[in-house]
Design an enzyme around this catalytic site. Structure first.
Site, short mmCIF file in Angstrom:
data_model
loop_
_atom_site.label_atom_id
_atom_site.label_comp_id
_atom_site.label_asym_id
_atom_site.label_seq_id
_atom_site.Cartn_x
_atom_site.Cartn_y
_atom_site.Cartn_z
N GLN A 1 -10.65 -4.92 -8.02
CA GLN A 1 -9.32 -5.63 -7.38
C GLN A 1 -8.36 -6.51 -7.95
O GLN A 1 -10.20 -7.21 -7.69
CB GLN A 1 -8.40 -4.89 -6.12
CG GLN A 1 -8.91 -5.44 -5.10
CD GLN A 1 -9.03 -5.08 -3.64
OE1 GLN A 1 -7.98 -4.13 -3.68
NE2 GLN A 1 -9.81 -5.08 -2.71
N TYR B 1 3.80 -6.03 12.47
CA TYR B 1 2.83 -4.60 11.53
C TYR B 1 1.47 -4.80 13.13
O TYR B 1 1.19 -3.29 12.73
CB TYR B 1 2.17 -6.02 10.31
CG TYR B 1 1.64 -4.89 9.59
CD1 TYR B 1 1.80 -4.01 8.34
CD2 TYR B 1 -0.24 -4.56 9.22
CE1 TYR B 1 0.76 -3.03 8.24
CE2 TYR B 1 -0.63 -4.26 9.04
CZ TYR B 1 -0.32 -2.97 7.98
OH TYR B 1 -0.80 -1.75 7.16
N ASP C 1 -5.45 1.60 8.66
CA ASP C 1 -4.74 0.61 7.61
C ASP C 1 -5.85 1.06 6.21
O ASP C 1 -5.82 -0.29 5.99
CB ASP C 1 -5.74 -0.85 8.44
CG ASP C 1 -4.10 -1.68 8.43
OD1 ASP C 1 -3.58 -1.35 7.91
OD2 ASP C 1 -4.87 -2.72 7.92
#
Length: 379
Positions: free
Chosen positions: A138, A167, A289
């Protein structure tokens, strides 16, 4: 510009033509019966304008130019000012609204435009590229925002900014949980934010499991490849970037993979979960997560949903009877996807109860619902 009444397309065109001609622009006009006019104006330096006049009362002006200095931007503003003034002079009583949008800057060294989960385009106040590297899996960017601090962006997806403690607090239970002396398993979380905040609360042990692609069987990798492009924080290079440039989020917990009450495993979470289940290892909390609730509304066909269901099932197997499983949701506007997620909970091998909380994550510029699930009786 929009009008209260239908527009006289020819009158609008004749009124605005001199403005562009004064700039030395070459004009080409297209006229469609019952569909208005399209006039294009081209300058010798390559700048051009599109004037679209709709008979129902909408006039659009688009300008494109290469201007890397203030003088060029001032020239654009002056031209648009003249267009607005001329329209107001001629059609003042019939103008419903005049709206000018800020210029979109394309092709700059710093990319300031990033989409939200529900397809809106947000312009950030990015002023510096702090880190930009491609891992084997990525693209990893850390950009600096004047108001949000450094922002971690993975393959075009805004993950977390230094401003986003909301968050982390929400996915940990919003301060309502006592982690003292507890066993905690974090899936993903490579930015280190969750680990850093939980370690402060004196747990017995926190195990954070990342995903190591080089250990993933090629057949399984092919199945879940779409997941990894959307999943957050999933390789060693993310950890390396965050421990250097996201220290307001992770503190010093990523400096070493082992601490007094935590360990970070760069391993595939699925084999680790299966191993823990076989060994009978249990946790008070599992915090996922890895990836948000998928946007796709075809859970039976989408591999991201398949991955999510697998993680849910395995997590329940390592969760204590009174344990809790926390995870993120997605943008609150994605109501169909969020409803589908709730439906998946009924398919788990054991019954679960769930609740949800909505918080504002600053750098996301949108409300995000968080899911908090507690196991029921095992079957």
């Amino acid at each position: 510009v929009s009008f209260n009444l239908a527009a006289d397309c020819n009158a609008v065109l004749k009124a605005l033509q001199p403005i562009f001609q004064e700039q030395g622009m070459t004009e080409t006009v297209h006229n469609w019966e019952d569909h208005g006019y399209l006039a294009t104006y081209i300058k010798k330096n390559g700048s051009f304008a599109n004037l679209r006049i709709h008979p129902h009362g909408l006039v659009l002006v688009d300008l494109q130019s290469y201007n890397d200095h203030m003088k060029g931007r001032e020239e654009v503003d002056q031209l648009l000012n003249k267009v607005e003034e001329r329209m107001k002079e001629l059609f003042h009583g019939n103008i419903k609204r005049v709206k000018r949008l800020p210029a979109i800057l394309r092709g700059g060294v710093i990319d300031r435009y990033w989409p939200t989960a529900d397809g809106r385009l947000v312009e950030y106040d990015i002023d510096e590229v702090v880190y930009d590297e491609d891992s084997p899996f990525q693209n990893i960017k850390i950009l600096h925002s004047k108001q949000f601090g450094n922002i971690l962006i993975l393959s075009g997806d805004v993950n977390l900014a230094e401003s986003d403690l909301a968050y982390t607090q929400a996915i940990m239970g919003s301060g309502k949980e006592d982690y003292t002396g507890k066993e905690v398993l974090i899936l993903g979380g490579g930015d280190g934010g969750i680990l850093y905040e939980i370690v402060k609360l004196k747990p017995k042990m926190v195990t954070m499991v990342e995903i190591s692609f080089d250990k993933w069987p090629i057949t399984d990798f092919h199945i879940f490849q779409p997941v990894f492009s959307a999943a957050s924080n999933i390789d060693q290079m993310v950890i390396d970037g965050c421990k250097k440039y996201m220290r307001k989020t992770c503190g010093d917990v990523l400096d070493n993979l082992k601490g007094e009450c935590y360990q970070v495993l760069i391993e595939d979470c699925i084999p680790v979960l299966k191993r823990y289940a076989k060994e009978g290892r249990m946790f008070d909390y599992v915090i996922n997560d890895l990836t948000a609730v998928p946007i796709s509304t075809s859970p039976e066909e989408d591999s991201t949903w398949e991955f999510l269901r697998l993680i849910l099932d395995l997590s329940m197997k390592v969760l204590k009877q009174d344990g809790k499983y926390f995870t993120q949701g997605n943008c609150i506007n994605l109501t169909d996807a969020l409803t589908l997620y709730e439906e998946q909970l009924s398919r788990l091998y054991c019954p679960v109860e769930f609740s949800k909380e909505t918080v504002c994550v600053p750098s996301y510029m949108e409300l995000y619902p968080y899911r908090l699930k507690k196991t029921g009786e095992r079957v």
